[in-house]
Design an enzyme around this catalytic site. Structure first.
Site, PDB file in Angstrom:
ATOM      1  N   LYS A 135      85.973  16.077  66.054  1.00 57.18           N
ATOM      2  CA  LYS A 135      86.670  17.298  65.630  1.00 57.18           C
ATOM      3  C   LYS A 135      87.964  17.472  66.439  1.00 57.18           C
ATOM      4  O   LYS A 135      88.307  16.621  67.247  1.00 57.18           O
ATOM      5  CB  LYS A 135      85.742  18.494  65.762  1.00 57.18           C
ATOM      6  CG  LYS A 135      84.317  18.242  65.223  1.00 57.18           C
ATOM      7  CD  LYS A 135      84.254  17.888  63.722  1.00 57.18           C
ATOM      8  CE  LYS A 135      82.947  17.238  63.349  1.00 57.18           C
ATOM      9  NZ  LYS A 135      82.031  18.007  62.584  1.00 57.18           N
TER      10      LYS A 135
HETATM   11  C1  LIG Z   1      80.562  18.177  62.272  1.00 54.76           C
HETATM   12  C2  LIG Z   1      80.181  19.216  61.319  1.00 54.76           C
HETATM   13  C3  LIG Z   1      79.087  20.057  61.531  1.00 54.76           C
HETATM   14  C4  LIG Z   1      78.082  19.843  62.616  1.00 54.76           C
HETATM   15  O1  LIG Z   1      78.610  19.796  63.872  1.00 54.76           O
HETATM   16  P1  LIG Z   1      77.800  19.078  65.064  1.00 54.76           P
HETATM   17  O2  LIG Z   1      78.564  19.548  66.259  1.00 54.76           O
HETATM   18  O3  LIG Z   1      77.939  17.604  64.847  1.00 54.76           O
HETATM   19  O4  LIG Z   1      76.422  19.534  65.052  1.00 54.76           O
HETATM   20  C5  LIG Z   1      78.858  21.098  60.643  1.00 54.76           C
HETATM   21  N1  LIG Z   1      79.648  21.278  59.575  1.00 54.76           N
HETATM   22  C6  LIG Z   1      80.691  20.463  59.316  1.00 54.76           C
HETATM   23  C7  LIG Z   1      81.526  20.737  58.123  1.00 54.76           C
HETATM   24  C8  LIG Z   1      80.981  19.399  60.155  1.00 54.76           C
HETATM   25  O5  LIG Z   1      81.995  18.591  59.880  1.00 54.76           O
END
Ligand SMILES: *Cc1c(COP(=O)(O)O)cnc(C)c1O
Length: 436
Positions: free
Chosen positions: A226
């Site tokens: 992210k």
């Molecule tokens: C990455 C992601 C998540 C989950 O995040 P984690 O930190 O990996 O648990 C939830 N929703 C979306 C749209 C994502 O891209």
């Protein structure tokens, strides 16, 4: 022809394109000279910005001998400071640090009182966590189609609402805001809460407002792929004091005292963020606008460089100024055309990707089969839960759209030369695939 000559020739040709047919350069895939000999690197965000700022934060936590957030006074806790600065950046009253984006979604489900008998509308194309946390809440996931923004289609929501619909999950995928105004309007008019998942779009905005701040609650993932990251991490944001209290209690086995309301207990879990994570995320948050500024600048160079190509169909962007520019996605007539574009771009040293980082959830066999933790799980035991059908048939438009797009993925650290190469490759390849 070398790269500079090629760029000059392309620019010159563009100015006289009306009257003189441009001599098409030979594509690398057909044996011509590739735009780049070393392929463009691909995406990578926050970790590239790690420096002494994160190091100082980590060292302070080590030297403080109190890595548990609540062992520190609120004003000195790294997690506490991170939460306050997140709330300020995202223009909400509250922010709560948690262990992941998935944890944040689970906390949001509990805060919004989603449980057995309730339904949650979510896009057919998003990450597993969105679906899994609805199931974990014991509720029924109801899929809506996406549109050419790759996000939930506001026009495909309303006819899916039933008296049991509790929440609409608007997910902002791959840096691009979902078209929130009509979604928020539906929520208000029908008395349904809106949860924004901005995990893939941390720092992006919609009509000037930060993503995550416009629904009843918003969440972010701060996992490595992210915008900003400590490897893992998540945040819940809201401006509603009651939802915030419910979120706080659920994320901390309901133990934390100090809230004014009568809500004393909720059988919550432990999703607390630790001080090491909080410290790194604090340093990263302070770089957020630099990181997204860099990636937006790079994306703008590519958008500008290809904007005049005849016939281009970009991914739909409900607010181009607010998006991050995670990828420059172009649409084609068919998957076959998209694959030809992808092969030719790869040969030029500028690889493109299909829309990624998410899954067409109803098409996942275990989801189609409604696999849960135990067969007695409440999500599918109601009449409606038994009747609902998933599978590819429930989201034909989502499958069709995702099969037609491909994008050059951006990286905030791309040089001007990198983005020039991306433009040169698109300008070289695209006209050979799509006849204007
Ligand atoms: C990455 C992601 C998540 C989950 O995040 P984690 O930190 O990996 O648990 C939830 N929703 C979306 C749209 C994502 O891209």
């Amino acid at each position: 022809m070398n790269r500079r000559e090629f760029l000059a020739a392309t620019a010159a040709a563009a100015t006289v394109a009306e009257t003189v047919a441009e001599a098409a350069p030979q594509l690398a895939v057909d044996g011509g000279v590739p735009v780049r000999s070393k392929p463009l690197a691909g995406p990578n965000w926050g970790p590239q910005y790690y420096d002494e700022k994160e190091q100082v934060q980590l060292t302070e936590v080590l030297q403080g001998h109190n890595p548990f957030r609540f062992s520190n006074p609120l004003e000195r806790s790294k997690v506490g400071i991170f939460e306050r600065e997140t709330a300020a950046r995202m223009k909400t009253e509250y922010a709560l640090g948690v262990t992941s984006g998935t944890a944040a979604l689970h906390v949001a489900m509990a805060a919004l009182e989603v449980g057995p008998g309730d339904e949650v509308i979510l896009p057919a194309w998003t990450w597993y966590s969105c679906y899994n946390t609805v199931i974990q809440a014991g509720a029924l996931p109801v899929f809506a189609e996406i549109d050419e923004s790759f996000n939930i289609d506001p026009k495909d929501i309303e006819h899916r609402i039933t008296p049991q619909t509790k929440v609409i999950m608007a997910v902002h995928l791959q840096g691009n805001p979902a078209d929130l105004d009509p979604i928020l309007e539906i929520g208000r008019r029908r008395g349904i809460k809106v949860l924004e998942d901005a995990s893939q779009s941390v720092g992006a905005s919609y009509k000037g407002k930060p993503l995550g701040s416009m629904g009843d609650m918003g969440i972010f993932s701060l996992q490595q792929s992210k915008t900003i990251t400590a490897g893992e991490g998540g945040v819940v944001i809201t401006s509603d004091a009651y939802l915030y209290e419910r979120a706080c209690r659920f994320h901390d086995v309901a133990a934390r005292p100090g809230f004014p309301s009568k809500l004393r207990f909720m059988p919550g879990l432990n999703y607390r963020m630790n001080e090491f994570t909080g410290g790194v995320l604090l340093a990263q948050l302070r770089k957020l606008d630099t990181i997204i500024g860099d990636v937006r600048r790079n994306a703008q160079r590519v958008y500008r460089g290809v904007g005049d190509l005849p016939g281009t169909r970009l991914r739909h962007r409900p607010d181009p100024a607010g998006e991050l520019g995670t990828g420059i996605f172009l649409g084609f007539q068919s998957t076959e055309e998209r694959e030809r574009y992808a092969r030719a771009m790869k040969a030029e040293g500028v690889p493109v990707a299909s829309p990624g980082g998410s899954v067409i959830l109803p098409a996942v066999p275990e989801i189609e089969q409604k696999v849960t933790v135990t067969p007695r799980w409440p999500s599918f035991t109601s009449e409606r839960g038994k009747a609902i059908r998933y599978g590819r048939e429930c989201c034909p438009r989502t499958i069709e759209i995702l099969g037609r797009f491909a994008g050059v993925m951006m990286n905030p650290k791309y040089t001007e030369r990198d983005t020039e190469d991306a433009v040169a490759a698109i300008r070289k390849v695209y006209p050979s695939i799509v006849k204007a």
